[in-house]
Each structure stands twice: as structure tokens, then as C-alpha cells.
Design a protein around this motif. Structure first.
Motif, PDB file in Angstrom:
ATOM      1  N   THR A   1       0.655  -7.480 -10.112  1.00 61.87           N
ATOM      2  CA  THR A   1       0.501  -6.360  -9.495  1.00 61.87           C
ATOM      3  C   THR A   1       1.689  -5.975  -8.729  1.00 61.87           C
ATOM      4  O   THR A   1       2.395  -4.650  -8.877  1.00 61.87           O
ATOM      5  CB  THR A   1      -0.559  -6.478  -8.186  1.00 61.87           C
ATOM      6  OG1 THR A   1      -1.535  -6.722  -8.603  1.00 61.87           O
ATOM      7  CG2 THR A   1      -0.625  -5.193  -7.132  1.00 61.87           C
TER       8      THR A   1
ATOM      9  N   VAL B   1      -3.339  -8.550  -1.092  1.00 60.36           N
ATOM     10  CA  VAL B   1      -3.010  -7.814  -2.139  1.00 60.36           C
ATOM     11  C   VAL B   1      -4.013  -7.324  -2.901  1.00 60.36           C
ATOM     12  O   VAL B   1      -4.408  -6.158  -3.413  1.00 60.36           O
ATOM     13  CB  VAL B   1      -2.094  -8.686  -3.315  1.00 60.36           C
ATOM     14  CG1 VAL B   1      -1.996  -7.672  -4.428  1.00 60.36           C
ATOM     15  CG2 VAL B   1      -0.694  -8.844  -2.472  1.00 60.36           C
ATOM     16  N   ALA B   2      -5.229  -8.200  -3.078  1.00 60.18           N
ATOM     17  CA  ALA B   2      -6.527  -7.703  -3.462  1.00 60.18           C
ATOM     18  C   ALA B   2      -7.177  -6.471  -2.666  1.00 60.18           C
ATOM     19  O   ALA B   2      -7.521  -5.394  -3.369  1.00 60.18           O
ATOM     20  CB  ALA B   2      -7.323  -8.943  -3.709  1.00 60.18           C
TER      21      ALA B   2
ATOM     22  N   TYR C   1      -9.323  -9.627 -11.095  1.00 68.00           N
ATOM     23  CA  TYR C   1      -9.982  -8.656 -10.365  1.00 68.00           C
ATOM     24  C   TYR C   1     -11.288  -8.248 -10.702  1.00 68.00           C
ATOM     25  O   TYR C   1     -12.171  -7.910  -9.950  1.00 68.00           O
ATOM     26  CB  TYR C   1      -9.035  -7.608  -9.900  1.00 68.00           C
ATOM     27  CG  TYR C   1      -7.486  -7.977  -9.485  1.00 68.00           C
ATOM     28  CD1 TYR C   1      -7.678  -8.364  -8.029  1.00 68.00           C
ATOM     29  CD2 TYR C   1      -6.326  -7.933 -10.017  1.00 68.00           C
ATOM     30  CE1 TYR C   1      -6.328  -8.753  -7.392  1.00 68.00           C
ATOM     31  CE2 TYR C   1      -5.247  -8.290  -9.514  1.00 68.00           C
ATOM     32  CZ  TYR C   1      -5.338  -8.692  -7.967  1.00 68.00           C
ATOM     33  OH  TYR C   1      -4.073  -9.057  -7.189  1.00 68.00           O
TER      34      TYR C   1
ATOM     35  N   LEU D   1       0.868  -1.259   0.146  1.00 71.58           N
ATOM     36  CA  LEU D   1       0.201  -0.109   0.155  1.00 71.58           C
ATOM     37  C   LEU D   1       0.870   1.266  -0.149  1.00 71.58           C
ATOM     38  O   LEU D   1       0.631   2.089  -0.805  1.00 71.58           O
ATOM     39  CB  LEU D   1      -0.854   0.124   1.166  1.00 71.58           C
ATOM     40  CG  LEU D   1      -1.793   1.269   1.425  1.00 71.58           C
ATOM     41  CD1 LEU D   1      -2.602   1.634   0.308  1.00 71.58           C
ATOM     42  CD2 LEU D   1      -2.538   1.051   2.744  1.00 71.58           C
TER      43      LEU D   1
ATOM     44  N   CYS E   1     -14.367  -5.138  -1.498  1.00 66.29           N
ATOM     45  CA  CYS E   1     -13.384  -6.299  -0.909  1.00 66.29           C
ATOM     46  C   CYS E   1     -14.172  -7.570  -0.347  1.00 66.29           C
ATOM     47  O   CYS E   1     -13.514  -8.717  -0.558  1.00 66.29           O
ATOM     48  CB  CYS E   1     -12.541  -5.644   0.216  1.00 66.29           C
ATOM     49  SG  CYS E   1     -11.294  -4.408  -0.265  1.00 66.29           S
TER      50      CYS E   1
ATOM     51  N   ALA F   1       4.236  -2.748  -9.759  1.00 61.43           N
ATOM     52  CA  ALA F   1       4.711  -1.912  -8.911  1.00 61.43           C
ATOM     53  C   ALA F   1       5.984  -1.503  -8.848  1.00 61.43           C
ATOM     54  O   ALA F   1       6.738  -0.631  -7.970  1.00 61.43           O
ATOM     55  CB  ALA F   1       4.185  -2.190  -7.478  1.00 61.43           C
TER      56      ALA F   1
ATOM     57  N   LEU G   1       2.450   1.875  -3.593  1.00 63.10           N
ATOM     58  CA  LEU G   1       1.350   2.056  -4.558  1.00 63.10           C
ATOM     59  C   LEU G   1       0.930   3.642  -4.307  1.00 63.10           C
ATOM     60  O   LEU G   1       1.070   4.332  -5.173  1.00 63.10           O
ATOM     61  CB  LEU G   1       0.210   1.432  -4.460  1.00 63.10           C
ATOM     62  CG  LEU G   1       0.262  -0.247  -4.983  1.00 63.10           C
ATOM     63  CD1 LEU G   1      -0.868  -1.043  -4.840  1.00 63.10           C
ATOM     64  CD2 LEU G   1       0.963  -0.325  -6.221  1.00 63.10           C
TER      65      LEU G   1
ATOM     66  N   ARG H   1      -5.028  -3.199  -3.522  1.00 65.69           N
ATOM     67  CA  ARG H   1      -5.370  -2.792  -4.912  1.00 65.69           C
ATOM     68  C   ARG H   1      -6.460  -1.839  -4.710  1.00 65.69           C
ATOM     69  O   ARG H   1      -6.740  -0.612  -5.048  1.00 65.69           O
ATOM     70  CB  ARG H   1      -5.487  -3.647  -5.873  1.00 65.69           C
ATOM     71  CG  ARG H   1      -4.421  -4.554  -6.482  1.00 65.69           C
ATOM     72  CD  ARG H   1      -4.561  -5.563  -7.126  1.00 65.69           C
ATOM     73  NE  ARG H   1      -5.621  -5.065  -8.464  1.00 65.69           N
ATOM     74  CZ  ARG H   1      -4.886  -4.746  -9.626  1.00 65.69           C
ATOM     75  NH1 ARG H   1      -3.593  -4.935  -9.768  1.00 65.69           N
ATOM     76  NH2 ARG H   1      -5.896  -4.501 -10.530  1.00 65.69           N
TER      77      ARG H   1
ATOM     78  N   ALA I   1      -5.804   1.407  -2.285  1.00 69.72           N
ATOM     79  CA  ALA I   1      -4.843   2.242  -3.051  1.00 69.72           C
ATOM     80  C   ALA I   1      -5.706   2.995  -4.330  1.00 69.72           C
ATOM     81  O   ALA I   1      -5.327   4.411  -4.077  1.00 69.72           O
ATOM     82  CB  ALA I   1      -3.695   1.589  -3.515  1.00 69.72           C
ATOM     83  N   ALA I   2      -6.305   2.524  -5.009  1.00 72.09           N
ATOM     84  CA  ALA I   2      -7.210   3.263  -5.786  1.00 72.09           C
ATOM     85  C   ALA I   2      -8.174   4.103  -5.306  1.00 72.09           C
ATOM     86  O   ALA I   2      -8.461   5.433  -5.803  1.00 72.09           O
ATOM     87  CB  ALA I   2      -8.093   2.180  -6.757  1.00 72.09           C
TER      88      ALA I   2
ATOM     89  N   THR J   1      -1.555 -11.245  -8.196  1.00 67.46           N
ATOM     90  CA  THR J   1      -0.211 -10.827  -7.482  1.00 67.46           C
ATOM     91  C   THR J   1       0.931 -10.576  -7.909  1.00 67.46           C
ATOM     92  O   THR J   1       1.719  -9.642  -7.809  1.00 67.46           O
ATOM     93  CB  THR J   1      -0.181 -11.815  -6.178  1.00 67.46           C
ATOM     94  OG1 THR J   1      -1.339 -11.773  -5.462  1.00 67.46           O
ATOM     95  CG2 THR J   1       0.859 -11.348  -5.264  1.00 67.46           C
TER      96      THR J   1
END
Length: 389
Positions: A55, A298-299, A386, A17, A327, A59, A20, A302, A305-306, A52
């Protein structure tokens, strides 16, 4: 001190996190109660989903993973004296898993964050969360960090979730009637892919960490203690559960580490409380059978962070408001798969006269004989895209 985002926990979730956010121009501050050496040496599961891997690569921390990780295009289900390969390259073309230790992911993320100038405070004493419904801040030792948002990425036993009043939490939990004995050994793997063995003596898993280090798991009683297992007894039981197909011999060698993992499922709803957002093991635990813990973290990250990027750029909280629901849709799908894999492979006792064992065998036969059922296993194992969550 001040930062837009205060992050508790320097595990994969918190570190990813932070990285990102940095790449989006958002400043954060990571607080971790353990030492850097502890974070970088804590051995945990290392099976990374395709998403993952993608991602981490995007990154900027994929170079060593892609060079040293082992890409696997299938797994073996072993039962009834035979091995059955679930071929990812045939069932889910273009998607695979990468075996790369979680501690290696953490090393890469710490190095990348420090190189980027992201502050990480290791060995932080008495970390506490304050005023999550107003102007949130963290305290640790004699320091205070004011922030807009707090991300709780500090695991199941961390302070983040514990700081939320109990009447605001809805907890869902299941504890299984067995545990896993984890074994890390300095011995070359005896198979090129992961082997899930459902034997009459109980479940066992043959995994690996490198060309010279193997990882094994044994189903054991829930009250088992690592110190009660001699190395000779461990190898004898592993051989008995894995050497059930013609021509297979399990290589043995020095055992480096033995531990016991409780088998549980846990979910907290919601995953947001005011300005506090939970991610990873702070919000959910899955049984390790499907190797989903790190991947699910990780999901979460993501999505978070967005949402934080949108909030910091535009002031809109739409993404933050949707964070928990977004989530949790994926969390429950992963819980279902992990529970299904667990029930498919473990011994649950024969108090029913063997009825459940025969149903379990029928389910295993269905998976290896039906392309449709094998595809369901494969697409969940390599990780749902995702956008499908």
C-alpha cells in the motif's frame, strides 16, 4: 476554511488517508495537536505486513522503506531451551514482513503530503468536533474548517471518539495482567530475525530498528515503572530470558529509551457516527504481541479512502455505509490473532498448580510441529490479504 475531508491526527492513519485522497483528486486538511518534530520522532512498532508495504509503495512513499527496511522471511519462537523458526517463505510463499520504524513511515508520509500541497496544521490548539450528524466542522485555536466528512485518526486518547455521545458507543475492552517494558538500545541486533522467547521468567522479544539499533520488550507487572529499572537490571533480565539456547549470546550496549506499554484490547462499535469516521487507534487497540496496530490502521484507511473516492466521484454513500462493518470484520480477526499470540507466549501465573503452563507448552509444541498450525501463524503474521477480510 473548507475541505472535502477534515482529518484529525498526523499519525500513519491520518497521513496515509490524506495522501490517498490527494492522489484521487480529493482535498483534505490535516489537524495535529503535536509538533512535527514530535510526530517524526515518536518510536513505535515497526513491523509492516506485506499488504502495508504494498500500500505504501503504491501510494508513492515506498522508496526509502524498500531501500532501508529489513525484509524478514521468518520469526523464531524460543522455548524449552530450543529455537524454532517459522519459515514464511515456505508456509506463505511470496509474502514477508518488513522491519521499518513507524516514525520513519511518518517522516515519509509528512514529506510526501507537504510536497503535494496537502495542508497539515501542526500544534493545533483546542481541536474540537462539531455537528457530526449535520454539516460537520472542526475548530482549532481561532480557526474553523468546514467539511463534508471528518476522519478521526487521532489515537486512543484523541478528541474524535470523545466527541461521540456515550449512548451511541458500544465498547469492548480487555486489560491484561501484565505490561511490556520497551527498550531501545544502540546495539547491533543479536539475531537476524525477530525472536519471541517464552521463558520460565516471562516473555521477552528481541526486535530491531536498523543494523545498529535494537528494540527489546520484557513482560513486567502491570504497575511497573520505567524509572524503577536500571540499565544493568534490564540487560540482566533480557539475557536471562533470551540466552536459553546453546550458542546464543545477547549483545549489550547503551540504552537510549525505556518505556512501559499497557497491554490491552479495545474495540468500539460502530466505527461511523453520522459524518464522523474513526480509523486506527481511535477505533481499536490490539496487544502488541502480533505487531498489528499500524497495519490495522492502514487496512482501515484503504477502506475509507475507497469509500470517500466513490462518494466524491458519484455521490453514492454505499461504501461509507459499509465502512464500519467492512473494517470490523478484519478488526476482530486481528484481535483474535493478537490475543492468541499473547496467550501463547506470556506467563499468566501458576495459581492452577502449573496446569495452564503445561497446556501452553503443548500449544507451542503444536505450532512448531504441525505445518497446519505454523501456517495459520505465518499467514496471520505477514497479514491477511485484504480480500480475505
Amino acid at each position: 476554511m473548507k475541505a472535502r475531508v477534515g482529518i484529525i491526527g498526523a499519525g500513519p492513519a491520518g497521513l496515509l488517508l490524506a495522501l490517498l485522497l490527494h492522489r484521487s483528486g480529493i482535498d483534505s486538511f490535516v489537524v495535529e495537536r503535536r509538533s512535527r518534530a514530535h510526530c517524526e520522532s515518536r518510536v513505535r512498532a515497526g513491523v509492516l505486513e506485506q499488504g502495508t508495504v504494498d500500500t505504501l509503495t503504491a501510494a508513492g512513499v515506498g522508496e526509502r522503506m524498500l531501500a532501508e527496511g529489513h525484509v524478514h522471511h521468518g520469526i523464531e519462537l524460543r522455548f524449552g531451551g530450543r529455537g524454532h523458526r517459522i519459515a514464511f517463505e515456505d508456509l506463505v510463499p511470496g509474502r514477508a514482513i518488513t522491519v521499518y520504524g513507524q516514525q520513519e513511515v511518518v517522516k515519509d508520509l509528512i514529506a510526501a503530503n507537504l510536497a503535494a500541497g496537502v495542508p497539515i496544521r501542526f500544534e493545533a490548539d483546542d481541536v474540537a468536533v462539531h455537528d457530526i450528524d449535520g454539516d460537520p466542522f472542526l475548530t482549532f485555536g481561532a480557526d474553523r474548517l468546514d467539511c463534508d466528512v471528518i476522519a478521526g485518526c487521532d489515537g486512543f486518547h484523541g478528541v474524535s471518539r470523545a466527541s461521540v455521545p456515550a449512548n451511541r458507543l458500544r465498547l469492548f475492552e480487555k486489560t491484561y495482567r501484565f505490561a511490556w517494558l520497551g527498550v531501545l538500545a544502540d546495539v547491533a541486533p543479536s539475531a537476524s530475525e525477530l525472536v519471541y522467547s517464552a521463558s520460565e521468567r516471562g516473555f521477552s522479544l528481541h526486535s530491531m530498528r536498523s543494523d545498529l539499533v535494537s528494540r527489546f520488550y520484557l513482560q513486567v507487572p502491570p504497575d511497573a515503572r520505567a524509572e524503577d529499572w536500571t540499565h544493568e537490571a534490564i540487560w540482566a533480565e533480557l539475557k536471562a530470558r533470551h540466552e536459553t539456547v546453546p550458542g546464543f549470546t545477547l549483545a549489550t550496549g547503551p540504552i537510549r529509551e525505556v518505556d512501559v506499554a499497557v497491554m490491552r484490547s479495545f474495540v468500539v462499535e460502530p466505527m461511523r457516527f453520522g459524518r464522523l469516521f474513526l480509523a486506527g487507534d481511535a477505533a481499536h487497540i490490539v496487544p502488541p504481541t502480533g505487531a498489528k496496530g499500524l497495519n490495522l490502521a492502514v487496512a482501515d484507511v484503504r477502506v475509507l479512502a475507497a469509500a470517500l473516492g466513490e462518494y466524491c466521484r458519484t455521490g453514492s454513500e454505499a461504501g461509507l455505509d459499509a465502512y464500519s462493518a467492512t473494517c470490523l470484520r478484519r478488526v476482530w480477526r486481528v484481535q483474535h490473532f493478537s490475543s492468541w499470540m499473547t496467550s501463547l507466549l506470556h506467563r499468566f501465573g501458576d495459581g492452577d498448580g502449573g496446569f495452564d503452563r503445561r497446556i501452553q507448552r503443548a500449544r507451542l509444541e503444536g505450532v512448531v510441529r504441525s505445518r497446519a498450525q505454523a501456517t495459520v501463524l505465518a499467514e496471520n503474521y505477514v497479514g491477511l490479504p485484504y480480500e480475505d477480510a
